[in-house]
Design a protein around this motif. Structure first.
Motif, PDB file in Angstrom:
ATOM      1  N   ASP A  47       0.966  -1.131  -0.069  1.00 44.04           N
ATOM      2  CA  ASP A  47       0.001   0.123   0.019  1.00 44.04           C
ATOM      3  C   ASP A  47       0.889   1.094  -0.003  1.00 44.04           C
ATOM      4  OD1 ASP A  47      -2.093  -1.044  -0.151  1.00 44.04           O
ATOM      5  OD2 ASP A  47      -2.573  -1.240   2.001  1.00 44.04           O
ATOM      6  N   MET A  48       1.937   0.938   0.781  1.00 45.31           N
ATOM      7  CA  MET A  48       2.533   1.893   0.634  1.00 45.31           C
ATOM      8  C   MET A  48       3.777   2.256  -0.725  1.00 45.31           C
ATOM      9  SD  MET A  48       5.557   2.894   4.188  1.00 45.31           S
ATOM     10  CE  MET A  48       6.897   2.946   3.769  1.00 45.31           C
ATOM     11  N   LEU A  49       3.934   1.497  -1.076  1.00 42.80           N
ATOM     12  CA  LEU A  49       4.195   1.476  -2.492  1.00 42.80           C
ATOM     13  C   LEU A  49       3.622   1.584  -4.061  1.00 42.80           C
ATOM     14  CD1 LEU A  49       6.731   1.080  -4.429  1.00 42.80           C
ATOM     15  CD2 LEU A  49       5.393  -1.616  -4.560  1.00 42.80           C
ATOM     16  N   ASP A  50       2.538   1.505  -3.218  1.00 39.46           N
ATOM     17  CA  ASP A  50       1.890   1.910  -4.670  1.00 39.46           C
ATOM     18  C   ASP A  50       1.079   3.775  -4.229  1.00 39.46           C
ATOM     19  OD1 ASP A  50       1.212  -0.313  -5.527  1.00 39.46           O
ATOM     20  OD2 ASP A  50      -0.563  -1.057  -5.097  1.00 39.46           O
ATOM     21  N   ASP A  51       0.685   4.392  -2.904  1.00 38.38           N
ATOM     22  CA  ASP A  51       1.282   5.993  -2.735  1.00 38.38           C
ATOM     23  C   ASP A  51       1.870   6.337  -3.215  1.00 38.38           C
ATOM     24  OD1 ASP A  51      -0.513   7.714  -1.275  1.00 38.38           O
ATOM     25  OD2 ASP A  51       0.964   7.809   0.048  1.00 38.38           O
ATOM     26  N   ALA A  52       3.680   5.808  -3.023  1.00 34.57           N
ATOM     27  CA  ALA A  52       4.875   6.624  -3.383  1.00 34.57           C
ATOM     28  C   ALA A  52       5.055   6.804  -4.676  1.00 34.57           C
ATOM     29  CB  ALA A  52       5.749   5.826  -2.707  1.00 34.57           C
ATOM     30  N   VAL A  53       4.916   5.664  -5.513  1.00 32.29           N
ATOM     31  CA  VAL A  53       4.444   5.732  -7.042  1.00 32.29           C
ATOM     32  C   VAL A  53       3.917   6.855  -7.357  1.00 32.29           C
ATOM     33  CG1 VAL A  53       4.315   4.487  -8.621  1.00 32.29           C
ATOM     34  CG2 VAL A  53       5.673   3.177  -7.357  1.00 32.29           C
ATOM     35  N   ASP A  54       2.615   6.215  -6.862  1.00 30.55           N
ATOM     36  CA  ASP A  54       1.296   6.943  -7.142  1.00 30.55           C
ATOM     37  C   ASP A  54       1.871   8.692  -7.673  1.00 30.55           C
ATOM     38  OD1 ASP A  54      -0.359   5.444  -8.574  1.00 30.55           O
ATOM     39  OD2 ASP A  54      -1.747   5.570  -5.939  1.00 30.55           O
ATOM     40  N   LEU A  80      12.854  10.976 -21.550  1.00 33.15           N
ATOM     41  CA  LEU A  80      13.119  10.008 -20.752  1.00 33.15           C
ATOM     42  C   LEU A  80      11.885   9.991 -19.131  1.00 33.15           C
ATOM     43  CD1 LEU A  80      15.478   8.639 -19.318  1.00 33.15           C
ATOM     44  CD2 LEU A  80      15.719  11.429 -18.500  1.00 33.15           C
ATOM     45  N   TYR A  81      10.893  11.745 -19.182  1.00 31.14           N
ATOM     46  CA  TYR A  81       9.690  11.237 -18.021  1.00 31.14           C
ATOM     47  C   TYR A  81       9.064   9.896 -18.105  1.00 31.14           C
ATOM     48  CZ  TYR A  81      11.906  15.992 -16.654  1.00 31.14           C
ATOM     49  OH  TYR A  81      12.816  16.942 -15.889  1.00 31.14           O
ATOM     50  N   TYR A  86       7.021   4.398 -17.271  1.00 30.32           N
ATOM     51  CA  TYR A  86       6.338   3.397 -17.599  1.00 30.32           C
ATOM     52  C   TYR A  86       7.425   2.204 -16.830  1.00 30.32           C
ATOM     53  CZ  TYR A  86       7.437  -1.169 -20.978  1.00 30.32           C
ATOM     54  OH  TYR A  86       7.057  -2.206 -21.297  1.00 30.32           O
ATOM     55  N   GLU A  87       8.435   2.635 -16.476  1.00 35.01           N
ATOM     56  CA  GLU A  87       9.305   2.208 -15.435  1.00 35.01           C
ATOM     57  C   GLU A  87       8.689   2.021 -14.211  1.00 35.01           C
ATOM     58  OE1 GLU A  87      11.764  -0.377 -16.272  1.00 35.01           O
ATOM     59  OE2 GLU A  87      11.206   0.313 -17.987  1.00 35.01           O
ATOM     60  N   LEU A  88       7.791   2.874 -13.479  1.00 35.85           N
ATOM     61  CA  LEU A  88       7.566   2.818 -11.791  1.00 35.85           C
ATOM     62  C   LEU A  88       6.431   1.909 -12.387  1.00 35.85           C
ATOM     63  CD1 LEU A  88       7.938   5.893 -11.300  1.00 35.85           C
ATOM     64  CD2 LEU A  88       8.904   3.768 -10.130  1.00 35.85           C
ATOM     65  N   ALA A  89       5.569   1.681 -13.232  1.00 37.68           N
ATOM     66  CA  ALA A  89       3.925   0.592 -13.517  1.00 37.68           C
ATOM     67  C   ALA A  89       5.110  -0.457 -14.009  1.00 37.68           C
ATOM     68  CB  ALA A  89       3.495   1.229 -14.839  1.00 37.68           C
ATOM     69  N   ARG A  90       6.090  -0.780 -14.341  1.00 35.05           N
ATOM     70  CA  ARG A  90       6.499  -1.994 -13.656  1.00 35.05           C
ATOM     71  C   ARG A  90       6.952  -2.431 -13.024  1.00 35.05           C
ATOM     72  NH1 ARG A  90      11.554  -2.844 -17.900  1.00 35.05           N
ATOM     73  NH2 ARG A  90      10.878  -5.081 -16.837  1.00 35.05           N
ATOM     74  N   GLY A  94       5.040  -5.535 -10.713  1.00 32.35           N
ATOM     75  CA  GLY A  94       5.806  -6.944 -10.535  1.00 32.35           C
ATOM     76  C   GLY A  94       6.448  -6.707  -9.708  1.00 32.35           C
ATOM     77  N   ARG A  95       6.609  -6.055  -8.767  1.00 28.86           N
ATOM     78  CA  ARG A  95       7.109  -5.280  -7.533  1.00 28.86           C
ATOM     79  C   ARG A  95       8.635  -5.657  -7.513  1.00 28.86           C
ATOM     80  NH1 ARG A  95       2.842  -3.709  -6.676  1.00 28.86           N
ATOM     81  NH2 ARG A  95       1.010  -4.243  -4.891  1.00 28.86           N
ATOM     82  N   ASN A  96       9.277  -5.183  -8.605  1.00 26.36           N
ATOM     83  CA  ASN A  96      10.304  -5.109  -9.563  1.00 26.36           C
ATOM     84  C   ASN A  96      11.436  -4.872  -9.094  1.00 26.36           C
ATOM     85  OD1 ASN A  96      12.948  -5.538 -11.093  1.00 26.36           O
ATOM     86  ND2 ASN A  96      11.257  -6.120 -12.939  1.00 26.36           N
TER      87      ASN A  96
END
Length: 125
Positions: A47-54, A80-81, A86-90, A94-96
């Motif tokens: 949940d914290m990961l999703d919030d930080a990525v958002d 680049l942005y 794209y990479e953050l969606a991955r 994928g929890r990569n």
């Protein structure tokens, strides 16, 4: 009342910053949220990961929206942005961890490039 004064101080500080200072502030916030995402991923706090990525993606979109496309570098930054998003969606799906560290490293390098440019600009005045 005290918080209202502090809020006014923060807003006034932001309004008096140069464009370079604002850009560095945005990159500092982006690195902060990417660091939180990295830690959340390592601790499996999704949940914290999703919030930080958002939050990171919102900052990246803002940076992209404010590009002045009359400059050739803006096209490269836009690509680049797009890559970062794209990479953050991955990372999210994928929890990569490898991709997380790579994006964070690239953003930190970009921030340092802008910081160096700002210092050169400030010393040239």
């Amino acid at each position: 009342m005290e918080m209202n004064g502090f809020q006014q101080y923060k807003e006034q500080s932001i309004h008096t910053m140069t464009q370079g200072e604002l850009l560095l502030l945005l990159y500092d916030e982006l690195v902060k949220h990417l660091t939180r995402a990295d830690l959340a991923l390592k601790q499996e706090k999704y949940d914290m990961l999703d919030d930080a990525v958002d939050r990171s993606v919102r900052i990246i979109h803002y940076l992209d929206d404010t590009l002045d496309m009359q400059y050739p570098i803006s096209e490269n930054l836009a690509k680049l942005y797009e890559f970062f998003c794209y990479e953050l969606a991955r990372v999210r799906s994928g929890r990569n961890q490898t991709e997380m560290e790579r994006v964070k490293g690239m953003v930190m390098e970009l921030r340092e490039s802008f910081r160096a440019a700002q210092k050169n600009n400030d010393s040239g005045k």
